[in-house]
Design a protein around this motif. Structure first.
Motif, PDB file in Angstrom:
ATOM      1  N   TYR A  74      54.609  36.073  24.171  1.00  0.00           N
ATOM      2  CA  TYR A  74      53.936  35.331  22.830  1.00  0.00           C
ATOM      3  C   TYR A  74      53.157  34.106  23.219  1.00  0.00           C
ATOM      4  N   TYR A  75      53.378  33.534  24.363  1.00  0.00           N
ATOM      5  CA  TYR A  75      52.543  32.220  24.626  1.00  0.00           C
ATOM      6  C   TYR A  75      51.528  32.283  25.503  1.00  0.00           C
ATOM      7  N   ALA A  76      51.124  33.458  25.879  1.00  0.00           N
ATOM      8  CA  ALA A  76      49.789  34.037  26.569  1.00  0.00           C
ATOM      9  C   ALA A  76      49.266  33.122  27.436  1.00  0.00           C
ATOM     10  N   ARG A  77      49.751  32.918  28.702  1.00  0.00           N
ATOM     11  CA  ARG A  77      49.298  32.104  29.791  1.00  0.00           C
ATOM     12  C   ARG A  77      48.075  32.820  30.396  1.00  0.00           C
ATOM     13  N   LEU A  78      47.187  32.243  30.601  1.00  0.00           N
ATOM     14  CA  LEU A  78      45.681  32.762  30.886  1.00  0.00           C
ATOM     15  C   LEU A  78      45.512  32.339  32.476  1.00  0.00           C
ATOM     16  N   PHE A  79      45.512  33.446  33.278  1.00  0.00           N
ATOM     17  CA  PHE A  79      45.185  32.926  34.797  1.00  0.00           C
ATOM     18  C   PHE A  79      43.547  33.499  34.988  1.00  0.00           C
ATOM     19  N   MET A  80      43.045  32.734  36.043  1.00  0.00           N
ATOM     20  CA  MET A  80      41.797  33.178  36.333  1.00  0.00           C
ATOM     21  C   MET A  80      41.800  33.802  37.795  1.00  0.00           C
ATOM     22  N   ASN A  81      40.985  34.771  38.023  1.00  0.00           N
ATOM     23  CA  ASN A  81      40.920  35.331  39.528  1.00  0.00           C
ATOM     24  C   ASN A  81      39.951  34.695  40.414  1.00  0.00           C
ATOM     25  N   VAL A  82      40.451  33.639  41.160  1.00  0.00           N
ATOM     26  CA  VAL A  82      39.588  32.655  41.716  1.00  0.00           C
ATOM     27  C   VAL A  82      39.292  32.846  42.932  1.00  0.00           C
ATOM     28  N   GLN A  83      38.134  33.000  43.603  1.00  0.00           N
ATOM     29  CA  GLN A  83      37.581  33.335  44.998  1.00  0.00           C
ATOM     30  C   GLN A  83      38.296  32.068  45.798  1.00  0.00           C
ATOM     31  N   GLY A  84      38.739  32.490  47.057  1.00  0.00           N
ATOM     32  CA  GLY A  84      39.222  31.556  47.916  1.00  0.00           C
ATOM     33  C   GLY A  84      40.740  31.105  47.854  1.00  0.00           C
ATOM     34  N   ARG A  85      41.274  31.761  46.421  1.00  0.00           N
ATOM     35  CA  ARG A  85      42.624  31.367  46.119  1.00  0.00           C
ATOM     36  C   ARG A  85      43.465  32.639  46.090  1.00  0.00           C
ATOM     37  N   GLU A  86      42.840  33.784  45.418  1.00  0.00           N
ATOM     38  CA  GLU A  86      43.388  35.202  45.276  1.00  0.00           C
ATOM     39  C   GLU A  86      42.453  36.097  46.285  1.00  0.00           C
ATOM     40  N   PRO A  87      43.358  37.004  46.537  1.00  0.00           N
ATOM     41  CA  PRO A  87      42.663  37.921  47.781  1.00  0.00           C
ATOM     42  C   PRO A  87      41.483  38.472  47.281  1.00  0.00           C
ATOM     43  N   GLU A  88      41.279  38.979  46.132  1.00  0.00           N
ATOM     44  CA  GLU A  88      40.120  39.544  45.414  1.00  0.00           C
ATOM     45  C   GLU A  88      39.433  38.682  44.414  1.00  0.00           C
ATOM     46  N   GLY A  89      39.566  37.360  44.583  1.00  0.00           N
ATOM     47  CA  GLY A  89      38.949  36.618  43.655  1.00  0.00           C
ATOM     48  C   GLY A  89      37.582  36.823  43.157  1.00  0.00           C
ATOM     49  N   GLN A  90      37.266  36.677  41.842  1.00  0.00           N
ATOM     50  CA  GLN A  90      35.950  36.888  41.352  1.00  0.00           C
ATOM     51  C   GLN A  90      35.184  35.720  40.584  1.00  0.00           C
ATOM     52  N   VAL A  91      35.962  34.673  40.489  1.00  0.00           N
ATOM     53  CA  VAL A  91      35.381  33.448  39.695  1.00  0.00           C
ATOM     54  C   VAL A  91      35.308  32.358  40.874  1.00  0.00           C
ATOM     55  N   ALA A  92      34.099  31.907  40.808  1.00  0.00           N
ATOM     56  CA  ALA A  92      34.052  30.821  41.815  1.00  0.00           C
ATOM     57  C   ALA A  92      34.550  29.751  41.473  1.00  0.00           C
ATOM     58  N   PRO A  93      35.240  28.849  42.465  1.00  0.00           N
ATOM     59  CA  PRO A  93      35.654  27.468  42.090  1.00  0.00           C
ATOM     60  C   PRO A  93      34.684  26.768  41.303  1.00  0.00           C
ATOM     61  N   GLY A  94      35.118  26.038  40.170  1.00  0.00           N
ATOM     62  CA  GLY A  94      34.437  25.210  39.402  1.00  0.00           C
ATOM     63  C   GLY A  94      33.509  25.933  38.291  1.00  0.00           C
ATOM     64  N   GLU A  95      33.444  27.152  38.213  1.00  0.00           N
ATOM     65  CA  GLU A  95      32.902  28.046  37.492  1.00  0.00           C
ATOM     66  C   GLU A  95      33.544  28.199  35.772  1.00  0.00           C
TER      67      GLU A  95
END
Length: 88
Positions: free
Chosen positions: A67-88
């Motif tokens: 119920y507290y919905a933590r939100l995670f970003m799929n960040v390039q360079g951090r995650e194996p298939e990251g889709q979000v550029a750092p700083g975006e």
């Protein structure tokens, strides 16, 4: 209450607040509807997201945590298939 005696203070507390929790957002369903989360296959019923269900090559964000919905970003360079550029 009868066993503690009249000189004992009794407090009733909750770690969830003092009011009913009404309404809510199914964060992964919203992320999927908005195009941020892509699943490999759509479940037939209500679901909790598990990493093996997610198409990481098409996912920018996902939620976890009930119920507290933590939100995670799929960040390039951090995650194996990251889709979000750092700083975006």
């Amino acid at each position: 209450m009868e066993s503690v005696g009249s000189d004992t203070s009794v407090m009733v507390v909750s770690d969830h607040g003092a009011k009913a929790m009404e309404g809510g957002v199914c964060i992964n369903e919203w992320l999927q509807r908005e195009g941020y989360l892509t699943l490999k296959a759509q479940p037939a019923a209500a679901w909790a997201a598990y990493p093996d269900m997610i198409d990481w090559s098409k996912t920018r964000a996902w939620g976890e945590g009930g119920y507290y919905a933590r939100l995670f970003m799929n960040v390039q360079g951090r995650e194996p298939e990251g889709q979000v550029a750092p700083g975006e």
